[in-house]
Motif scaffolding. Sequence first.
Motif, PDB file in Angstrom:
ATOM      1  N   ARG A 104       8.562   4.601   9.866  1.00 20.06           N
ATOM      2  CA  ARG A 104       7.296   4.025  10.308  1.00 20.06           C
ATOM      3  C   ARG A 104       7.363   2.502  10.305  1.00 20.06           C
ATOM      4  O   ARG A 104       7.963   1.900   9.422  1.00 20.06           O
ATOM      5  CB  ARG A 104       6.155   4.481   9.397  1.00 20.06           C
ATOM      6  N   GLU A 133       4.961   0.447   9.727  1.00 13.53           N
ATOM      7  CA  GLU A 133       4.161  -0.173   8.671  1.00 13.53           C
ATOM      8  C   GLU A 133       4.846  -0.147   7.307  1.00 13.53           C
ATOM      9  O   GLU A 133       4.268  -0.574   6.304  1.00 13.53           O
ATOM     10  CB  GLU A 133       2.803   0.514   8.568  1.00 13.53           C
ATOM     11  N   VAL A 134       6.078   0.344   7.238  1.00 10.65           N
ATOM     12  CA  VAL A 134       6.837   0.314   5.986  1.00 10.65           C
ATOM     13  C   VAL A 134       7.059  -1.125   5.551  1.00 10.65           C
ATOM     14  O   VAL A 134       7.016  -1.450   4.370  1.00 10.65           O
ATOM     15  CB  VAL A 134       8.197   1.032   6.163  1.00 10.65           C
ATOM     16  N   ARG A 140       8.725  10.501   1.981  1.00  8.02           N
ATOM     17  CA  ARG A 140       7.766  11.330   2.709  1.00  8.02           C
ATOM     18  C   ARG A 140       6.758  10.496   3.496  1.00  8.02           C
ATOM     19  O   ARG A 140       6.434  10.819   4.641  1.00  8.02           O
ATOM     20  CB  ARG A 140       7.034  12.262   1.747  1.00  8.02           C
ATOM     21  N   GLN A 141       6.257   9.404   2.905  1.00  5.22           N
ATOM     22  CA  GLN A 141       5.247   8.610   3.595  1.00  5.22           C
ATOM     23  C   GLN A 141       5.844   7.458   4.395  1.00  5.22           C
ATOM     24  O   GLN A 141       5.119   6.744   5.072  1.00  5.22           O
ATOM     25  CB  GLN A 141       4.235   8.058   2.596  1.00  5.22           C
ATOM     26  N   SER A 142       7.163   7.293   4.334  1.00  4.63           N
ATOM     27  CA  SER A 142       7.812   6.209   5.081  1.00  4.63           C
ATOM     28  C   SER A 142       8.341   6.662   6.440  1.00  4.63           C
ATOM     29  O   SER A 142       8.723   5.835   7.261  1.00  4.63           O
ATOM     30  CB  SER A 142       8.974   5.623   4.258  1.00  4.63           C
ATOM     31  N   SER A 155       9.164   7.823  -2.010  1.00  2.00           N
ATOM     32  CA  SER A 155       8.660   7.020  -0.898  1.00  2.00           C
ATOM     33  C   SER A 155       9.049   7.552   0.472  1.00  2.00           C
ATOM     34  O   SER A 155       8.449   7.174   1.482  1.00  2.00           O
ATOM     35  CB  SER A 155       9.160   5.574  -1.030  1.00  2.00           C
ATOM     36  N   ARG A 180       0.817  -1.216   0.000  1.00  3.49           N
ATOM     37  CA  ARG A 180       0.000   0.000   0.000  1.00  3.49           C
ATOM     38  C   ARG A 180       0.849   1.263   0.000  1.00  3.49           C
ATOM     39  O   ARG A 180       0.529   2.243  -0.658  1.00  3.49           O
ATOM     40  CB  ARG A 180      -0.929  -0.015   1.216  1.00  3.49           C
ATOM     41  N   LYS A 181       1.931   1.235   0.726  1.00  2.00           N
ATOM     42  CA  LYS A 181       2.765   2.430   0.838  1.00  2.00           C
ATOM     43  C   LYS A 181       3.714   2.620  -0.342  1.00  2.00           C
ATOM     44  O   LYS A 181       4.136   3.742  -0.632  1.00  2.00           O
ATOM     45  CB  LYS A 181       3.574   2.397   2.140  1.00  2.00           C
ATOM     46  N   TYR A 234      16.034   0.637   2.785  1.00  4.53           N
ATOM     47  CA  TYR A 234      15.187   0.575   3.981  1.00  4.53           C
ATOM     48  C   TYR A 234      15.682  -0.438   5.009  1.00  4.53           C
ATOM     49  O   TYR A 234      15.532  -0.219   6.219  1.00  4.53           O
ATOM     50  CB  TYR A 234      13.735   0.287   3.573  1.00  4.53           C
ATOM     51  N   ASP A 259       7.771   9.469   9.893  1.00  7.80           N
ATOM     52  CA  ASP A 259       6.816  10.345  10.564  1.00  7.80           C
ATOM     53  C   ASP A 259       7.386  11.768  10.647  1.00  7.80           C
ATOM     54  O   ASP A 259       8.482  12.044  10.136  1.00  7.80           O
ATOM     55  CB  ASP A 259       6.454   9.811  11.955  1.00  7.80           C
ATOM     56  N   PRO A 305       4.661   5.176  -5.218  1.00  9.56           N
ATOM     57  CA  PRO A 305       6.002   5.701  -5.514  1.00  9.56           C
ATOM     58  C   PRO A 305       6.763   4.901  -6.563  1.00  9.56           C
ATOM     59  O   PRO A 305       7.409   5.476  -7.442  1.00  9.56           O
ATOM     60  CB  PRO A 305       6.702   5.629  -4.146  1.00  9.56           C
TER      61      PRO A 305
END
Length: 263
Positions: free
Chosen positions: A257, A259-260, A247-249, A245, A91-92, A151, A251, A96
């Motif tokens: 995060r 949930e990555v 920005r949304q990975s 990716s 989803r994340k 990551y 907080d 991207p």
Amino acid sequence: MNTAVSIPIWSMVLCYLLLLIPLGIAWYMRMGILQRMLWTALRMTVQLALVGLALIYVFRWNNNWVNIGWIAAAIGFATYSAIQNTELNYRKFFGPVFAALFLSAGAVLLFFNGILLDLDNVFSAQYLIIIGGMLLGNALKGIIIGIADFYKAIHQNRKRYLYYLAAGASQMEALTPFFREGLKAALNPSLASMATMGIVFLPGMMTGQIIGGSSPDTAIRYQLAIMITIFVCITLSVTLTILFSVRQSFDGFGNLREEVFRE
């Protein structure tokens, strides 16, 4: 020069019998991948057979929108495959990765067809689909290596990353060492392949063109052009995937995060 010699069905049967060698070794060594090898060979056969059948009609129609739709679908499958081969959250990362592949492969593909080949129609199926597939296939491998390395490195070296932030570094400054290593890991296979090309092996596109009847000098020019554009596409796609990716990975405090990664 003559066109390529056709391979009859019985010859293909003999070719498939060669698979008994790796299958036998895998079984004897108890490698645990026998079923996977059989399934992969079957899947490859079915996929290529269906694609070959579809391309007959796509090439015959040569409709720009159909050709673009084919590439868009290929980008979607490549995106799914890239994320599937990492531990990252679908989803994340789907957005991207898709955007990075679309922009990088699209820009390089249009440059190749429009500037290098100077085609009247840059969306011609013969070039858009074939060259696009080569770009996406190689970019896919680069993204799998690059984002997974990036990551995982941050997750495993969380204290080091947080130390950079605590010492006054901006988020991008703190991420740069991991970014650098991830990009390097993604590019290393291509660099190794390019360095040995022509000495250790003759690449597939060049070999295929020569067998198909093209002169060696034409085949070499195509191969040089495609290798350079592939390298550029990998660099751009991995770079953009990480940038899109980030920005949304993380907080608001710069923490990765949870949930990555997929559970």
